[in-house]
Design an enzyme around this catalytic site. Structure first.
Site, PDB file in Angstrom:
ATOM      1  N   LYS A  96       0.823  -1.215   0.000  1.00 15.42           N
ATOM      2  CA  LYS A  96       0.000   0.000   0.000  1.00 15.42           C
ATOM      3  C   LYS A  96       0.858   1.266   0.000  1.00 15.42           C
ATOM      4  O   LYS A  96       0.605   2.197  -0.760  1.00 15.42           O
ATOM      5  CB  LYS A  96      -0.925   0.038   1.231  1.00 15.42           C
ATOM      6  CG  LYS A  96      -1.894  -1.114   1.336  1.00 15.42           C
ATOM      7  CD  LYS A  96      -2.837  -0.945   2.522  1.00 15.42           C
ATOM      8  CE  LYS A  96      -2.173  -0.958   3.886  1.00 15.42           C
ATOM      9  NZ  LYS A  96      -1.542  -2.239   4.248  1.00 15.42           N
ATOM     10  N   ARG A 115      -9.375   0.628   9.051  1.00 16.36           N
ATOM     11  CA  ARG A 115      -8.905  -0.726   9.352  1.00 16.36           C
ATOM     12  C   ARG A 115      -9.986  -1.569  10.011  1.00 16.36           C
ATOM     13  O   ARG A 115      -9.762  -2.759  10.233  1.00 16.36           O
ATOM     14  CB  ARG A 115      -7.742  -0.658  10.362  1.00 16.36           C
ATOM     15  CG  ARG A 115      -6.358  -0.322   9.840  1.00 16.36           C
ATOM     16  CD  ARG A 115      -5.559  -1.492   9.460  1.00 16.36           C
ATOM     17  NE  ARG A 115      -4.215  -1.698   9.920  1.00 16.36           N
ATOM     18  CZ  ARG A 115      -3.115  -1.033   9.605  1.00 16.36           C
ATOM     19  NH1 ARG A 115      -3.148   0.063   8.923  1.00 16.36           N
ATOM     20  NH2 ARG A 115      -1.941  -1.448  10.004  1.00 16.36           N
ATOM     21  N   ARG A 166      11.726  -6.467   5.090  1.00 16.85           N
ATOM     22  CA  ARG A 166      11.486  -5.037   4.851  1.00 16.85           C
ATOM     23  C   ARG A 166      12.265  -4.184   5.864  1.00 16.85           C
ATOM     24  O   ARG A 166      12.406  -4.542   7.020  1.00 16.85           O
ATOM     25  CB  ARG A 166       9.996  -4.742   4.986  1.00 16.85           C
ATOM     26  CG  ARG A 166       9.660  -3.287   4.780  1.00 16.85           C
ATOM     27  CD  ARG A 166       8.227  -3.117   4.362  1.00 16.85           C
ATOM     28  NE  ARG A 166       7.332  -2.986   5.493  1.00 16.85           N
ATOM     29  CZ  ARG A 166       6.030  -2.702   5.355  1.00 16.85           C
ATOM     30  NH1 ARG A 166       5.500  -2.558   4.154  1.00 16.85           N
ATOM     31  NH2 ARG A 166       5.267  -2.592   6.411  1.00 16.85           N
ATOM     32  N   ARG A 199      11.310  -2.383  11.636  1.00 17.73           N
ATOM     33  CA  ARG A 199      10.322  -1.851  12.574  1.00 17.73           C
ATOM     34  C   ARG A 199      10.122  -2.803  13.745  1.00 17.73           C
ATOM     35  O   ARG A 199      10.229  -4.005  13.607  1.00 17.73           O
ATOM     36  CB  ARG A 199       8.986  -1.637  11.841  1.00 17.73           C
ATOM     37  CG  ARG A 199       8.953  -0.365  11.056  1.00 17.73           C
ATOM     38  CD  ARG A 199       7.814  -0.280  10.075  1.00 17.73           C
ATOM     39  NE  ARG A 199       6.525  -0.783  10.579  1.00 17.73           N
ATOM     40  CZ  ARG A 199       5.397  -0.714   9.878  1.00 17.73           C
ATOM     41  NH1 ARG A 199       5.393  -0.150   8.678  1.00 17.73           N
ATOM     42  NH2 ARG A 199       4.279  -1.196  10.349  1.00 17.73           N
ATOM     43  N   ARG A 232      -0.307  -9.465  13.275  1.00 20.59           N
ATOM     44  CA  ARG A 232      -0.883  -8.421  12.403  1.00 20.59           C
ATOM     45  C   ARG A 232      -1.706  -9.032  11.279  1.00 20.59           C
ATOM     46  O   ARG A 232      -2.738  -8.502  10.907  1.00 20.59           O
ATOM     47  CB  ARG A 232       0.238  -7.538  11.820  1.00 20.59           C
ATOM     48  CG  ARG A 232       0.743  -6.498  12.821  1.00 20.59           C
ATOM     49  CD  ARG A 232       2.061  -5.914  12.387  1.00 20.59           C
ATOM     50  NE  ARG A 232       1.954  -5.038  11.244  1.00 20.59           N
ATOM     51  CZ  ARG A 232       2.975  -4.736  10.433  1.00 20.59           C
ATOM     52  NH1 ARG A 232       4.166  -5.259  10.640  1.00 20.59           N
ATOM     53  NH2 ARG A 232       2.800  -3.919   9.425  1.00 20.59           N
TER      54      ARG A 232
END
Ligand code: AMP
Length: 213
Positions: A13, A88, A127, A160, A171
């Protein structure tokens, strides 16, 4: 354009939003980025949000709606916005609908990016994110030129806190339970576009042709 980008964490996204803003001058609004900045700055919002975020849980709807009520009124939204990571939950989507009606605004569309779970797991564990400007890297497919430093702004590029295997798995479960139902919500509203998120270039081309950008 005024768009919502739906899709699991790691569906791309953020990357797609950045590419689209470069095309039409709209602004990317990422509730995740706003929350991470609040945590970094140690604000009240950041203190309330941090534990939820670290565990990979959703931050309560009232905090998120408080952020968005202010954000959508800012001047830069006049040239359009791409909502990345918001809404969300169904209550957030309902509240957004009321807010947009009050503001006399209408969305151009809702993009639903779908990606297989294995691809997402691999993407998220590899990532890395710049703490300065939010640029996104990948240790395998797109590493920064100097290890650990952002090509664009020179700040540290890190993993992160919510990108450990355990938080990622949570998640994805939270996504399936709370956020995936939004696809049906917007399908019923008549403005959902399903796009298979193979590569961001392909996704952006599909969005451009569907929306005539
Ligand atoms: P993201 O960068 O969009 O994956 O967001 C990182 C984290 O911020 C999420 O795992 C949630 O804890 C929180 N968050 C971001 N956006 C929302 C939202 N719209 N509703 C609830 N929590 C959110």
């Amino acid at each position: 354009m005024k768009l919502i980008l739906l899709g699991a964490p790691g569906a791309g996204k953020g990357t797609v939003a950045k590419m689209l803003t470069a095309i039409d001058g709209s602004v990317q609004i990422s509730t995740g980025d706003i929350l991470r900045a609040a945590v970094k700055d140690g604000t009240d919002l950041g203190k309330k949000a941090k534990a939820f975020m670290d565990a990979g849980d959703l931050v309560p709807d009232d905090l998120i709606m408080g952020i968005m009520k202010e954000r959508l009124k800012e001047d830069d939204c006049k040239s359009g916005y791409l909502l990345d990571g918001f809404p969300r939950t169904i209550p957030q989507a309902e509240a957004l609908k009321v807010m947009l009606t009050e503001m006399g605004e209408k969305l151009d569309g809702v993009i639903n990016l779908s990606v297989p779970r294995e691809v997402i797991l691999d993407r998220l564990t590899t990532r890395r994110t710049c703490v300065g400007c939010g640029a996104i890297y990948n240790v395998k497919s797109n590493p920064p030129k100097v290890e650990g430093k952002c090509d664009a702004c020179g700040a540290d590029v890190v993993q992160r806190d919510d990108e450990t295997e355990e938080a990622i798995s949570n998640r994805l479960d939270v996504y399936n339970e709370k956020t995936a139902p939004l696809a049906d919500f917007y399908r019923k509203e008549g403005n959902l576009m399903d796009i298979e998120a193979t590569s961001s270039d392909v996704v952006v081309a599909a969005i451009k042709s569907k929306l005539g950008m």
